[in-house]
Design a protein around this motif. Structure first.
Motif, mmCIF file in Angstrom:
data_model
loop_
_atom_site.group_PDB
_atom_site.id
_atom_site.type_symbol
_atom_site.label_atom_id
_atom_site.label_comp_id
_atom_site.label_asym_id
_atom_site.label_seq_id
_atom_site.Cartn_x
_atom_site.Cartn_y
_atom_site.Cartn_z
ATOM 1 N N ALA A 43 17.652 -19.881 -79.335
ATOM 2 C CA ALA A 43 17.450 -20.775 -78.293
ATOM 3 C C ALA A 43 16.129 -20.784 -77.971
ATOM 4 C CB ALA A 43 18.191 -20.476 -76.992
ATOM 5 N N SER A 44 15.287 -19.840 -77.579
ATOM 6 C CA SER A 44 13.784 -19.887 -77.093
ATOM 7 C C SER A 44 13.098 -20.296 -78.356
ATOM 8 C CB SER A 44 13.413 -18.403 -76.670
ATOM 9 O OG SER A 44 14.153 -17.970 -75.645
ATOM 10 N N SER A 45 13.139 -20.100 -79.548
ATOM 11 C CA SER A 45 12.613 -20.800 -80.800
ATOM 12 C C SER A 45 12.515 -21.975 -80.796
ATOM 13 C CB SER A 45 12.800 -19.832 -81.908
ATOM 14 O OG SER A 45 12.359 -18.492 -81.849
ATOM 15 N N TRP A 46 13.843 -22.472 -80.827
ATOM 16 C CA TRP A 46 14.104 -23.946 -81.071
ATOM 17 C C TRP A 46 13.667 -24.888 -79.608
ATOM 18 C CZ3 TRP A 46 14.923 -26.292 -85.401
ATOM 19 C CH2 TRP A 46 15.346 -27.742 -85.177
ATOM 20 N N LEU A 47 13.981 -24.201 -78.429
ATOM 21 C CA LEU A 47 13.516 -24.925 -77.310
ATOM 22 C C LEU A 47 12.049 -25.162 -77.264
ATOM 23 C CD1 LEU A 47 14.823 -26.062 -74.708
ATOM 24 C CD2 LEU A 47 14.325 -23.787 -73.767
ATOM 25 N N MET A 48 11.214 -24.118 -77.834
ATOM 26 C CA MET A 48 9.776 -24.327 -77.772
ATOM 27 C C MET A 48 9.307 -25.380 -78.763
ATOM 28 S SD MET A 48 6.683 -23.588 -77.008
ATOM 29 C CE MET A 48 6.912 -21.885 -75.993
ATOM 30 N N THR A 49 10.085 -25.727 -79.966
ATOM 31 C CA THR A 49 9.816 -26.903 -80.790
ATOM 32 C C THR A 49 10.001 -28.292 -80.028
ATOM 33 O OG1 THR A 49 12.221 -27.183 -81.663
ATOM 34 C CG2 THR A 49 10.487 -25.877 -82.862
ATOM 35 N N ASP A 50 10.920 -28.396 -78.975
ATOM 36 C CA ASP A 50 11.198 -29.296 -78.087
ATOM 37 C C ASP A 50 9.807 -29.466 -76.919
ATOM 38 O OD1 ASP A 50 13.223 -30.409 -79.579
ATOM 39 O OD2 ASP A 50 14.739 -29.073 -78.190
ATOM 40 N N LEU A 51 9.702 -28.614 -76.612
ATOM 41 C CA LEU A 51 8.588 -28.174 -75.455
ATOM 42 C C LEU A 51 7.198 -28.473 -76.039
ATOM 43 C CD1 LEU A 51 9.636 -25.271 -73.448
ATOM 44 C CD2 LEU A 51 9.947 -27.845 -72.744
ATOM 45 N N SER A 52 6.982 -28.105 -77.334
ATOM 46 C CA SER A 52 5.651 -28.287 -78.035
ATOM 47 C C SER A 52 5.822 -28.233 -79.676
ATOM 48 C CB SER A 52 4.654 -27.303 -77.492
ATOM 49 O OG SER A 52 3.352 -27.364 -78.044
ATOM 50 N N GLY A 53 5.427 -29.162 -80.125
ATOM 51 C CA GLY A 53 5.485 -29.233 -81.697
ATOM 52 C C GLY A 53 4.458 -28.433 -82.243
ATOM 53 N N SER A 54 3.438 -27.815 -81.576
ATOM 54 C CA SER A 54 2.280 -27.228 -82.140
ATOM 55 C C SER A 54 2.694 -25.875 -83.026
ATOM 56 C CB SER A 54 1.474 -26.953 -81.274
ATOM 57 O OG SER A 54 0.472 -25.932 -81.755
ATOM 58 N N PRO A 55 2.435 -25.821 -84.046
ATOM 59 C CA PRO A 55 2.741 -24.530 -84.855
ATOM 60 C C PRO A 55 2.168 -23.196 -84.202
ATOM 61 C CG PRO A 55 1.561 -25.872 -86.277
ATOM 62 C CD PRO A 55 1.621 -26.809 -85.128
ATOM 63 N N ALA A 59 4.595 -20.353 -82.940
ATOM 64 C CA ALA A 59 4.405 -18.892 -83.418
ATOM 65 C C ALA A 59 4.286 -18.105 -82.173
ATOM 66 C CB ALA A 59 3.149 -18.998 -84.282
ATOM 67 N N MET A 60 3.560 -18.577 -81.058
ATOM 68 C CA MET A 60 3.401 -17.872 -79.787
ATOM 69 C C MET A 60 4.631 -17.086 -79.203
ATOM 70 S SD MET A 60 0.700 -17.042 -77.851
ATOM 71 C CE MET A 60 -0.541 -18.093 -78.129
ATOM 72 N N VAL A 61 5.734 -17.855 -79.457
ATOM 73 C CA VAL A 61 7.030 -17.335 -78.958
ATOM 74 C C VAL A 61 7.062 -15.919 -79.947
ATOM 75 C CG1 VAL A 61 9.433 -17.502 -78.711
ATOM 76 C CG2 VAL A 61 8.120 -19.510 -78.381
ATOM 77 N N GLN A 62 7.012 -15.929 -80.897
ATOM 78 C CA GLN A 62 7.169 -14.747 -81.854
ATOM 79 C C GLN A 62 6.112 -13.566 -81.292
ATOM 80 O OE1 GLN A 62 9.329 -13.698 -84.372
ATOM 81 N NE2 GLN A 62 8.398 -11.808 -84.711
ATOM 82 N N ALA A 63 4.915 -14.172 -80.991
ATOM 83 C CA ALA A 63 4.005 -13.048 -80.685
ATOM 84 C C ALA A 63 4.214 -12.369 -79.233
ATOM 85 C CB ALA A 63 2.604 -13.852 -80.657
ATOM 86 N N LEU A 111 13.858 -27.008 -65.223
ATOM 87 C CA LEU A 111 12.482 -26.251 -64.993
ATOM 88 C C LEU A 111 11.647 -25.508 -66.039
ATOM 89 C CD1 LEU A 111 13.589 -24.900 -61.392
ATOM 90 C CD2 LEU A 111 12.591 -27.030 -62.002
ATOM 91 N N MET A 112 12.257 -25.491 -67.092
ATOM 92 C CA MET A 112 11.914 -24.702 -68.503
ATOM 93 C C MET A 112 10.594 -25.345 -68.708
ATOM 94 S SD MET A 112 12.038 -22.030 -69.994
ATOM 95 C CE MET A 112 13.803 -21.599 -69.967
ATOM 96 N N SER A 113 9.477 -24.573 -68.913
ATOM 97 C CA SER A 113 8.086 -25.141 -69.422
ATOM 98 C C SER A 113 7.834 -23.979 -70.554
ATOM 99 C CB SER A 113 7.224 -25.211 -68.094
ATOM 100 O OG SER A 113 6.910 -23.623 -67.933
ATOM 101 N N VAL A 114 6.588 -24.426 -71.145
ATOM 102 C CA VAL A 114 6.168 -23.622 -72.115
ATOM 103 C C VAL A 114 5.620 -22.249 -71.574
ATOM 104 C CG1 VAL A 114 3.822 -23.189 -73.669
ATOM 105 C CG2 VAL A 114 5.292 -25.656 -73.774
ATOM 106 N N GLU A 115 5.022 -22.286 -70.379
ATOM 107 C CA GLU A 115 4.493 -20.928 -69.716
ATOM 108 C C GLU A 115 5.686 -20.090 -69.195
ATOM 109 O OE1 GLU A 115 1.492 -24.348 -69.731
ATOM 110 O OE2 GLU A 115 3.580 -24.189 -68.705
#
Length: 531
Positions: A43-55, A59-63, A111-115
């Motif tokens: 859910a977090s990895s896919w949600l990040m692709t919606d919040l930001s399409g930047s590679p 990758a920052m989620v994994q990091a 309220l979810m954001s990249v940060e």
């Protein structure tokens, strides 16, 4: 290139540990808990692709998940060795449940954001940092010694059963009901894990006046790791393999979305394929071990993983991608189980948590650095090119580092308790130190080269078990009198050293003593600092 073969030995059976109720209950609970964790991760990895399409952001989620493990695994390992492991695990489960509950609230209220996502993933990584060495260190407490390696393999199998179910279930929940419900399902799984831990009545350890402090245990653990040449080989091989293999984990959301044109459910299916392949690999591993040694297994895993990454880079049909990830999952579990099992086999129980924490630090450091590095490469090139570069690197590294053999790990590391207790005319303060230990040998001139070679091997045991300095000197008045010396930071640490010496170390010491020609055993002296 030839691959070495390994002789077979008596086995208790791959599933024998499950006959022991405590292991079986905790194993089942962790499968359920890990299933929830993989649902959260997808859910977090896919949600990040919606919040930001930047590679780089993806990758920052994994990091963010692996960086805390890199930073905190060693302190966590120290806590594992000095605290009650059951109570520590319960605390960790409560922490992880709190993280997922916060994700539920943020997602449900928009309220979810990249940060927030990266920050909570980082806190979840802290929980994983604390949990990793603790879960691994309790394995010898749950099963009998002949079952330890099979129990380790079953733990890996359990993780990948969860990996095969969790991502697919998470992807379907995410696509059908949204992130909040997916995170909520993860929260529920922690209740089952906590219940299993409360049910486990871990035997109480006897109180000891030699109990280590955090700082002292940390230093002792680092001394052991520094002096363990066998562990060094495991750490090197792990760092090389996972640094290259991390690319596919960091970029898989983008592989699913951009190269394969899939949605969240398909991404979950890809992760599920990895997990299913890992289950197959774990079931196949006992047979492979009959034909290949640990080095052969690692070479095979590197080649299969590199080929899988190459195929993914070519944007294959979705069915082909799922099939290739089945093979990659099998290769992944073979590498992970081989390295983990080898590390466990070369560690005595007194330092197991700390040394395994170093292994996890190297593993997650390689995954973190690799994720950030491959994300940056993909940012300036593209996902397909990055996978091809990583695949070529993994293939070449597998061939090159195959020469650096992994340890067999068959030494008897149970305490020998063969050192006589040092005699003191008056009680010494345990904190007093440093302590200089002198051992006088009588060695014939013609035996000196062989004696010094044997003594050099013994020196690693001294340094692993507590000494911070070691040396050997000769008497200027008697060339046949040779003194071995080593220094320990306190009287208490030297007493602990007596308890740590293993049966394998006793054999090393016997190899040294056979050169001694004196009428009695070598004279041992203990010199305590006066100030």
């Amino acid at each position: 290139m030839s691959v070495a073969y390994k002789s077979t030995g008596k086995s208790t059976g791959a599933f024998a540990p499950l006959r022991q109720p405590v292991f079986a209950v905790l194993w089942a609970a962790t499968v359920l808990g890990n299933t929830g964790s993989f649902m959260r991760d997808v859910a977090s990895s896919w949600l990040m692709t919606d919040l930001s399409g930047s590679p780089a952001a993806v990758a920052m989620v994994q990091a963010a998940a692996t960086l805390p493990i890199f930073l905190l695994a060693i302190p966590a390992g120290v806590l594992t060795d000095i605290l009650d492991r059951r109570k520590l695990l319960i605390f960790i489960q409560l922490l992880l449940a709190s993280v997922s509950l916060a994700l539920v609230v943020l997602s449900a209220n928009g309220l979810m954001s990249v940060e927030w996502l990266i920050g909570l993933t980082f806190v979840g990584g802290i929980g994983a940092a604390l949990m990793g060495p603790t879960w691994q260190a309790i394995v010898p407490e749950l099963v009998q010694k002949p079952d330890v390696k099979n129990a380790i393999a079953l733990n890996s199998l359990g993780i990948n059963i969860a990996r095969s179910i969790g991502p697919a279930a998470g992807g379907m929940l995410l696509a059908s009901f949204g992130a909040a419900l997916t995170y909520g399902a993860d929260v529920a799984t922690y209740g089952f894990v906590i219940a299993a831990l409360l049910w486990w009545k871990r035997p109480k350890t006897e109180a000891s006046d030699l109990k280590e402090s955090f700082s002292g245990a940390f230093r002792a653990g680092m001394r052991y790791v520094k002096a363990s040449r066998e562990l060094h080989r495991v750490l090197m091989r792990a760092a090389i393999f996972f640094a290259f293999a991390s690319s596919v984990w960091a970029l898989l959301p983008l592989v699913a979305k951009t190269l394969l044109k899939g949605d969240a459910a398909f991404y979950g299916l890809l992760l599920g394929a990895v997990g299913a392949g890992a289950i197959g690999g774990a079931l196949l591993l006992p047979r492979l071990r009959q034909r290949l040694n640990a080095d052969g297994l690692m070479l095979m895993a590197a080649i299969v993983t590199a080929l899988a990454m190459t195929v993914l880079a070519a944007s294959p049909p979705k069915v082909v991608a799922v099939i290739i990830l089945l093979f990659m999952g099998a290769a992944w579990i073979i590498a992970l189980t081989t390295l983990n099992g080898t590390a466990q086999s070369v560690l005595p129980n007194w330092v197991r948590g700390r040394a395994l924490a170093v292994y996890l630090t190297v593993f997650n450091g390689a995954m973190t650095a690799g994720s950030l590095g491959w994300g940056a490469v993909a940012q300036v090139t593209n996902v397909a090119t990055t996978l091809l570069i990583a695949a070529a690197g993994l293939f070449l590294a597998g061939l090159i580092f195959h020469r650096f053999k992994l340890p067999v790990g068959e030494a008897d590391l149970t305490p020998s308790v063969h050192w006589p207790e040092p005699v003191r005319l008056e009680a010494a303060d345990h904190d007093r130190g440093p302590v200089l230990i002198l051992i006088d040998y009588k060695i014939r001139r013609e035996d000196r080269p062989a004696f010094l070679a044997a003594l050099k091997e013994l020196s690693f045991e001294r340094l692993r078990d507590g000494a911070y300095s070691w040396g050997v000197s000769e008497d200027s008045d008697d060339a046949e009198r040779i003194t071995e010396w080593f220094m320990v930071e306190s009287w208490a640490e030297h007493l602990r050293q007596h308890q740590r010496v293993s049966k394998a170390d006793a054999d090393l010491q016997a190899g040294v003593l056979r050169f001694h020609t004196g009428p009695n055993r070598p004279v041992v002296r203990h010199l305590l600092a006066l100030s």
